[in-house]
Scaffold this motif. Structure first.
Motif, PDB file in Angstrom:
ATOM      1  N   CYS A 213      32.754 118.715  59.838  1.00  0.00           N
ATOM      2  CA  CYS A 213      32.093 119.415  59.661  1.00  0.00           C
ATOM      3  C   CYS A 213      32.079 120.917  59.495  1.00  0.00           C
ATOM      4  CB  CYS A 213      31.158 119.243  58.976  1.00  0.00           C
ATOM      5  SG  CYS A 213      30.076 119.774  57.516  1.00  0.00           S
ATOM      6  N   TYR A 214      32.389 121.192  58.744  1.00  0.00           N
ATOM      7  CA  TYR A 214      32.019 123.461  59.219  1.00  0.00           C
ATOM      8  C   TYR A 214      31.790 123.860  58.209  1.00  0.00           C
ATOM      9  CZ  TYR A 214      37.096 121.885  61.476  1.00  0.00           C
ATOM     10  OH  TYR A 214      37.924 121.403  62.164  1.00  0.00           O
ATOM     11  N   LEU A 215      31.376 123.535  56.876  1.00  0.00           N
ATOM     12  CA  LEU A 215      30.109 123.717  55.652  1.00  0.00           C
ATOM     13  C   LEU A 215      29.384 124.178  56.749  1.00  0.00           C
ATOM     14  CD1 LEU A 215      31.108 121.519  52.950  1.00  0.00           C
ATOM     15  CD2 LEU A 215      31.550 123.705  53.671  1.00  0.00           C
ATOM     16  N   GLY A 216      28.440 125.320  55.617  1.00  0.00           N
ATOM     17  CA  GLY A 216      26.995 125.699  55.625  1.00  0.00           C
ATOM     18  C   GLY A 216      26.818 126.089  54.415  1.00  0.00           C
ATOM     19  N   PHE A 217      25.045 125.937  53.902  1.00  0.00           N
ATOM     20  CA  PHE A 217      24.577 126.776  52.409  1.00  0.00           C
ATOM     21  C   PHE A 217      23.630 127.836  53.039  1.00  0.00           C
ATOM     22  CE2 PHE A 217      26.594 122.268  52.278  1.00  0.00           C
ATOM     23  CZ  PHE A 217      27.563 122.358  51.765  1.00  0.00           C
ATOM     24  N   GLU A 218      23.762 128.429  52.070  1.00  0.00           N
ATOM     25  CA  GLU A 218      22.696 129.401  51.681  1.00  0.00           C
ATOM     26  C   GLU A 218      21.811 128.746  50.669  1.00  0.00           C
ATOM     27  OE1 GLU A 218      21.218 131.814  54.150  1.00  0.00           O
ATOM     28  OE2 GLU A 218      23.202 131.406  55.541  1.00  0.00           O
ATOM     29  N   ILE A 219      20.711 128.601  50.392  1.00  0.00           N
ATOM     30  CA  ILE A 219      20.344 128.021  49.375  1.00  0.00           C
ATOM     31  C   ILE A 219      18.668 129.225  48.817  1.00  0.00           C
ATOM     32  CG2 ILE A 219      18.941 126.202  48.139  1.00  0.00           C
ATOM     33  CD1 ILE A 219      21.076 124.347  50.419  1.00  0.00           C
ATOM     34  N   ASP A 220      18.224 129.235  48.405  1.00  0.00           N
ATOM     35  CA  ASP A 220      17.280 130.024  47.866  1.00  0.00           C
ATOM     36  C   ASP A 220      16.311 128.648  46.728  1.00  0.00           C
ATOM     37  OD1 ASP A 220      16.682 132.516  48.685  1.00  0.00           O
ATOM     38  OD2 ASP A 220      18.405 133.039  47.127  1.00  0.00           O
ATOM     39  N   PHE A 221      15.819 127.940  47.074  1.00  0.00           N
ATOM     40  CA  PHE A 221      15.308 127.067  46.375  1.00  0.00           C
ATOM     41  C   PHE A 221      13.814 127.204  45.904  1.00  0.00           C
ATOM     42  CE2 PHE A 221      13.254 122.554  47.583  1.00  0.00           C
ATOM     43  CZ  PHE A 221      13.724 122.153  46.759  1.00  0.00           C
ATOM     44  N   LYS A 222      13.205 126.535  44.776  1.00  0.00           N
ATOM     45  CA  LYS A 222      11.415 127.334  44.286  1.00  0.00           C
ATOM     46  C   LYS A 222      11.692 125.245  44.456  1.00  0.00           C
ATOM     47  CE  LYS A 222       9.897 129.369  40.259  1.00  0.00           C
ATOM     48  NZ  LYS A 222       9.971 130.170  40.685  1.00  0.00           N
ATOM     49  N   SER A 223       9.897 125.601  45.295  1.00  0.00           N
ATOM     50  CA  SER A 223       9.583 124.321  45.057  1.00  0.00           C
ATOM     51  C   SER A 223       7.997 124.433  45.225  1.00  0.00           C
ATOM     52  CB  SER A 223       9.879 123.908  45.974  1.00  0.00           C
ATOM     53  OG  SER A 223       9.575 122.166  46.365  1.00  0.00           O
ATOM     54  N   GLU A 224       7.332 123.216  45.035  1.00  0.00           N
ATOM     55  CA  GLU A 224       5.764 123.355  45.092  1.00  0.00           C
ATOM     56  C   GLU A 224       6.286 122.840  46.979  1.00  0.00           C
ATOM     57  OE1 GLU A 224       2.776 124.496  43.649  1.00  0.00           O
ATOM     58  OE2 GLU A 224       5.258 125.524  43.187  1.00  0.00           O
ATOM     59  N   ALA A 225       7.270 121.681  47.433  1.00  0.00           N
ATOM     60  CA  ALA A 225       7.050 121.469  48.802  1.00  0.00           C
ATOM     61  C   ALA A 225       6.363 121.496  49.843  1.00  0.00           C
ATOM     62  CB  ALA A 225       8.151 120.553  48.904  1.00  0.00           C
ATOM     63  N   ASP A 226       5.767 121.047  50.387  1.00  0.00           N
ATOM     64  CA  ASP A 226       5.483 121.874  52.024  1.00  0.00           C
ATOM     65  C   ASP A 226       6.674 122.055  52.853  1.00  0.00           C
ATOM     66  OD1 ASP A 226       5.460 119.451  52.621  1.00  0.00           O
ATOM     67  OD2 ASP A 226       3.567 120.015  53.831  1.00  0.00           O
ATOM     68  N   LYS A 227       6.559 122.407  53.772  1.00  0.00           N
ATOM     69  CA  LYS A 227       7.250 122.656  54.683  1.00  0.00           C
ATOM     70  C   LYS A 227       8.218 121.645  55.567  1.00  0.00           C
ATOM     71  CE  LYS A 227       9.477 126.098  58.342  1.00  0.00           C
ATOM     72  NZ  LYS A 227       9.372 126.855  58.847  1.00  0.00           N
ATOM     73  N   ALA A 228       6.838 120.453  55.631  1.00  0.00           N
ATOM     74  CA  ALA A 228       7.286 119.684  56.239  1.00  0.00           C
ATOM     75  C   ALA A 228       8.155 118.515  55.467  1.00  0.00           C
ATOM     76  CB  ALA A 228       5.491 119.372  56.793  1.00  0.00           C
ATOM     77  N   THR A 229       8.424 118.614  54.027  1.00  0.00           N
ATOM     78  CA  THR A 229       8.804 117.450  53.071  1.00  0.00           C
ATOM     79  C   THR A 229      10.047 118.226  53.245  1.00  0.00           C
ATOM     80  OG1 THR A 229       6.780 117.269  52.257  1.00  0.00           O
ATOM     81  CG2 THR A 229       8.503 116.914  51.277  1.00  0.00           C
ATOM     82  N   ILE A 230      10.274 119.847  53.211  1.00  0.00           N
ATOM     83  CA  ILE A 230      11.527 120.085  52.660  1.00  0.00           C
ATOM     84  C   ILE A 230      12.472 119.527  54.285  1.00  0.00           C
ATOM     85  CG2 ILE A 230      12.749 122.588  53.000  1.00  0.00           C
ATOM     86  CD1 ILE A 230      10.528 123.899  50.722  1.00  0.00           C
ATOM     87  N   ALA A 231      11.622 120.859  55.682  1.00  0.00           N
ATOM     88  CA  ALA A 231      12.792 120.243  57.030  1.00  0.00           C
ATOM     89  C   ALA A 231      12.769 118.184  56.524  1.00  0.00           C
ATOM     90  CB  ALA A 231      11.308 120.428  57.756  1.00  0.00           C
ATOM     91  N   GLY A 232      11.998 117.876  56.492  1.00  0.00           N
ATOM     92  CA  GLY A 232      12.295 116.461  56.489  1.00  0.00           C
ATOM     93  C   GLY A 232      13.205 115.868  55.890  1.00  0.00           C
ATOM     94  N   VAL A 233      14.232 116.703  54.301  1.00  0.00           N
ATOM     95  CA  VAL A 233      15.496 116.648  53.843  1.00  0.00           C
ATOM     96  C   VAL A 233      16.628 116.341  55.292  1.00  0.00           C
ATOM     97  CG1 VAL A 233      16.684 117.595  52.339  1.00  0.00           C
ATOM     98  CG2 VAL A 233      14.321 117.489  51.394  1.00  0.00           C
ATOM     99  N   PHE A 234      16.076 117.203  56.230  1.00  0.00           N
ATOM    100  CA  PHE A 234      16.914 117.641  56.772  1.00  0.00           C
ATOM    101  C   PHE A 234      17.542 116.764  58.056  1.00  0.00           C
ATOM    102  CE2 PHE A 234      17.409 121.335  54.118  1.00  0.00           C
ATOM    103  CZ  PHE A 234      18.421 120.745  53.158  1.00  0.00           C
ATOM    104  N   GLU A 235      15.658 115.856  58.500  1.00  0.00           N
ATOM    105  CA  GLU A 235      16.077 115.283  59.410  1.00  0.00           C
ATOM    106  C   GLU A 235      16.737 114.760  60.392  1.00  0.00           C
ATOM    107  OE1 GLU A 235      13.133 115.760  60.456  1.00  0.00           O
ATOM    108  OE2 GLU A 235      13.124 112.957  62.227  1.00  0.00           O
ATOM    109  N   PHE A 236      17.699 113.456  59.501  1.00  0.00           N
ATOM    110  CA  PHE A 236      18.826 112.970  60.223  1.00  0.00           C
ATOM    111  C   PHE A 236      20.429 113.870  60.862  1.00  0.00           C
ATOM    112  CE2 PHE A 236      16.753 110.274  57.402  1.00  0.00           C
ATOM    113  CZ  PHE A 236      16.019 109.090  58.275  1.00  0.00           C
ATOM    114  N   ALA A 237      19.828 115.570  60.423  1.00  0.00           N
ATOM    115  CA  ALA A 237      20.878 116.164  59.924  1.00  0.00           C
ATOM    116  C   ALA A 237      21.128 117.186  61.157  1.00  0.00           C
ATOM    117  CB  ALA A 237      21.880 117.210  59.212  1.00  0.00           C
ATOM    118  N   ARG A 238      19.287 116.873  61.560  1.00  0.00           N
ATOM    119  CA  ARG A 238      19.095 117.826  62.668  1.00  0.00           C
ATOM    120  C   ARG A 238      19.590 118.705  63.977  1.00  0.00           C
ATOM    121  NH1 ARG A 238      12.836 118.225  64.241  1.00  0.00           N
ATOM    122  NH2 ARG A 238      11.900 118.153  61.944  1.00  0.00           N
ATOM    123  N   GLU A 239      20.382 117.384  64.364  1.00  0.00           N
ATOM    124  CA  GLU A 239      20.678 117.782  65.452  1.00  0.00           C
ATOM    125  C   GLU A 239      22.164 117.837  65.414  1.00  0.00           C
ATOM    126  OE1 GLU A 239      22.403 114.311  68.942  1.00  0.00           O
ATOM    127  OE2 GLU A 239      20.289 113.994  67.922  1.00  0.00           O
TER     128      GLU A 239
END
Lengths: 730, 110
Positions: A213-239
């Protein structure tokens, strides 16, 4: 339980209590502003942290109950449950119950008693109404410190959106994950305002591995979710992946840092951030124009990051916009980070040692004076100056703002107001005023009493208020300020005031005031602090004022404080509590009578004058002096304490003042200022009037600390009795 | 073979059939790159692409970049629903710069 774990548990208990206090404050704030997402988030995090940490210690009762609360809060956060008064009431009670759980289960290691279990059952049922019954979702993942969200200061960018920078690790796809699926999941948490796909890392065709995988994304995101929830989305890809999540209104410098930490060139990233709206138009123009003009001689341009930081003007405007949005809780959070947790007894020990140091220092100074060795005296005086500074510094460590104590009453006022059916607003001023922690701890109960009294009996019901042309909403004011070495705490209500004539009548009936004497109004009002007034009869007669007021007064007197009351009919009542700033060490004024020494708190000393021969003779007939045309009642300390021996040839008068009243203390000798370490007197002396404590002099002798307020009162009373008896004679 | 090529007036027309996913990516890449090596104008018909993931997207990006490098043109046509979803999500439609047409059939879902 091992010692280490035990200590950790203590920390947990302390933190849980703080978190619960925060939670309560936030809930109360939510009442006035139900849609504040930050506050909702703060409450959720508090519950979440309490639950999570309780799990570490295996405190199952806490975990199981808090889990339900957290669940409901999660739904509130997601907008599935709307904040309404009943919910806040349930959550407040749940908070109380959690505190009870922490106190019983965590602190005492015991099980809940039957009452508490019953209460918990009731709360569980009420909470269930708000719970999602279909499924039990718990996917919040705690991420690293969320400090950026709460830090203050620095330039903040204006955008309301989160900014997420993703650079997926090469192995993501091989590990069976599709970066696109993360984006799909992310879009369920909010709105992807803009997205830029970064494929700069894609190598030339020959070197490219189709499964990397060579991809990356710059995302502007509007959400009421907190940081933990948002970070949780990428939990499995963190490594192996680069994941940066900037919360809304992050600092400009954090963006710059982000730009630097990403693999692509700074200019390209800067432009992307700008076009996607992560940085504002202003920041774009200022940043880009600067970039063109500041091209370096060697042809390269200043990195955008640097420019953005240099752009003070932009930063300033952004700060202005962002500062308004900073809530109180955020401020207090960032303040908290500057604190060190120190055990209170260590601090007490330090202050005790400083006390001993002060006494020892006084001994050295005394000896130096005796041997009349000049260099030694000089050294001793330098040392005592330093000791004085250490003393002040050590005492200041124990000073805490009274605001925390005041804020507790928000809840009390809310609950009692509801109970009484009165709409009462609590206004707090002077919350920054500091006083000794031991005093703060002891003032809570008397304050509680006074606040309840003011609400119950002071502020009238809405109907009466309307009839008298007042606003329906009652106001209760808590105020604090420093005044000549003491702190003054005022409880002000805008209620009906006290009935002066009733109190006067009552006082006469009880023989507290002679029938033909009419003391000043202030004195009459203060009669309600007398023990005789706290009877059932008085409650009905005086519309309830006076319930346990004598207890309040006793508590405050025990803190070496005074309490007074002023009232205006129809306008309200003000209770003023005056307390010494510290209970440990004071600046004293040393006086001598015969062979004994006494200390007068220096803050109360007004002036010293000589007792003239005329006055001395007159003193046998009357107990007042003429102080520049003013009547000054006085007390002969020699007579008062029955000091043996005849009077000295010369005598002096120390003029002291307390709560607006002046009196003179006649002493033999004035010995000057003295740092006084207050030593409590034994129990057998507790009934002694006119003495509030003792101290040890440099010579090792004991000196008594005079209780100036009671002496002044005594002098004034005797003086007025004197006058009244003479009036009767005439 | 998922890619079939036809030649039309000196223009190479590639037709991709099936999935463009991690499972087919390696084959897809080598095959597509062989075609790309030939210096001519090129069109890729994506109407029969049934599924696309990041790996497939990377292949498309790679093809586009290779074409630019060789100074030839590459047009994508007949985007299927699956392709459009991905390009939309990644905001890449403008990068490829091709007109995107939705047929009625596709719109109703496959």
């Amino acid at each position: 339980m091992s010692l280490d774990l035990d200590q950790a548990l203590q920390t947990y208990i302390a933190e849980a209590r703080e978190l619960l206090q925060d939670m309560e404050d936030s809930l109360l704030r939510l009442e006035s502003d139900p849609n504040d997402a930050d506050t909702i988030g703060a409450i959720f995090r508090a519950a979440h942290t309490i639950k999570g940490s309780a799990g570490l210690f295996g405190l199952d009762p806490i975990v199981s109950f808090t889990h339900i609360v957290e669940d409901v809060l999660d739904r509130v956060r997601d907008g599935d449950v709307v904040i309404e008064p009943n919910l806040i009431a349930v959550l407040l009670e749940s908070g109380d119950h959690m505190l009870h759980l922490v106190n019983v289960v965590a602190a005492q290691g015991e099980k809940l008693d039957a009452d508490a279990i019953k209460r918990e059952g009731g709360l569980r049922i009420r909470l269930q109404a708000y719970q999602d019954n279909s499924s039990e979702v718990s996917h919040a993942i705690q991420v690293e410190a969320e400090i950026p969200l709460q830090s203050s200061g620095g330039g903040l960018v204006e955008t309301d959106n989160w900014h997420i920078s993703l650079r997926f690790g090469q192995n993501v796809m091989r590990d069976g994950m599709d970066p696109l699926s993360f984006l799909r999941y992310l879009s369920t948490l909010g709105e992807i305002v803009s997205i830029t796909t970064m494929f700069d890392a894609l190598p030339i065709a020959d070197e490219m591995d189709a499964e990397s995988c060579y991809l990356g994304f710059e995302i502007d995101f509007k959400s009421e979710a907190d940081k933990a929830t948002i970070a949780g989305v990428f939990e499995f890809a963190r490594e192996g992946s680069l994941i940066h999540i900037l919360p809304p209104h992050s600092k400009l410098t954090e963006y710059v840092e982000l730009i630097r930490s990403l693999p692509e060139s700074e200019t390209r990233l800067g432009e992307i951030l700008v076009t996607t709206g992560a940085l504002t138009q202003q920041e774009l123009e200022a940043g880009l124009s600067e970039q063109q003009t500041s091209a370096r001689p060697d042809g390269s341009t200043t990195p955008l990051g640097e420019i953005l930081v240099e752009q003070r003007s932009v930063e300033h405007e952004v700060v202005q916009a962002a500062l308004d949005k900073q809530t109180q809780s955020k401020d207090s959070k960032s303040k908290e980070n500057r604190y060190i947790r120190v055990q209170a007894d260590k601090l007490d020990e330090l202050i005790n040692m400083v006390g001993e140091l002060v006494i020892a220092g006084a001994g050295v100074s005394l000896l130096a004076q005796r041997v009349s060795d000049n260099p030694l005296q000089e050294a001793a005086s330098v040392m005592s100056g330093l000791v004085e500074e250490i003393r002040d510094g050590a005492l200041r460590l124990r000073m805490v703002p009274i605001g925390e104590t005041f804020n507790r009453f928000q809840r009390v006022v809310r609950d009692v107001g509801r109970e009484l059916g009165k709409d009462i607003e609590l206004v707090i001023t002077g919350a920054d005023t500091e006083l000794d922690k031991t005093v703060v701890e002891k003032i809570g109960d008397p304050l509680m009493h006074l606040v309840r009294n003011a609400m119950d009996h002071g502020i009238e019901s809405a109907a009466i208020r309307q009839a008298t042309g007042k606003s329906v909403k009652g106001t209760l004011r808590l105020n604090a300020y420093h005044d000549s070495g003491s702190i003054v705490i005022e409880i002000v209500d805008d209620g009906g005031g006290l009935n002066r004539d009733r109190i006067l009548q009552k006082a006469r009936d009880r023989g507290l005031i002679a029938p033909n004497v009419t003391p000043p109004d202030q004195e009459i009002y203060n009669m309600i602090f007398e023990a005789g007034f706290s009877t059932a009869e008085a409650i009905t007669n005086l519309s309830g004022r006076g319930v346990g007021m004598d207890v309040v007064k006793r508590n405050i007197t025990a803190l070496r404080g005074t309490v007074s009351l002023d009232s205006a009919v129809g306008q309200g009542t003000t209770v003023s509590i005056r307390l010494p700033l510290t209970l440990a060490i004071i600046d004293g004024f040393l006086v001598g009578v015969g062979k004994s020494s006494y200390i007068v708190p220096l803050d109360m000393v007004h002036e010293c004058i000589e007792l003239t021969e005329n006055d001395r003779q007159a003193a046998s007939e009357r107990s007042y002096l003429n102080l520049r045309g003013e009547v000054l009642p006085f007390v002969m300390l020699r007579d008062h304490f029955e000091v043996e021996g005849s009077g000295a040839r010369r005598a002096n008068v120390v003029v002291v003042s307390c709560a607006g009243q002046k009196a003179g203390l006649v002493v033999d000798e004035l010995m000057g200022e003295f740092q006084t370490v207050i030593k409590p007197l034994g129990k057998i002396f507790s009934t002694l009037r006119g003495i509030s404590g003792s101290t040890i002099l440099g010579s090792g002798e004991v000196a008594l600390i005079l209780d100036v307020p009671s002496l002044v009162q005594q002098a004034v009373n005797r003086e007025s009795q004197h006058v009244s008896t003479r009036q009767v004679i005439h | 073979m998922p890619i079939s090529a036809t030649n039309k007036n000196g223009q190479s027309l590639l037709h991709i059939d099936g999935d463009m996913t991690i499972y087919t990516a390696a084959d897809m890449k080598s095959e597509l790159m062989t075609h790309m090596a030939q210096p001519c104008e090129r069109e890729i018909d994506l109407s029969e692409v049934s599924e696309m993931d990041s790996a497939g997207l990377q292949i498309l990006i790679l093809a586009k970049r290779e074409a630019e490098k060789h100074g030839t043109s590459l047009r994508l046509t007949g985007h299927s629903r699956a392709v459009l979803d991905v390009l939309d999500m990644c905001n890449l439609a403008s990068y490829f710069g091709d007109p995107v047409v939705l047929s009625c059939n596709e719109n109703k879902g496959q």
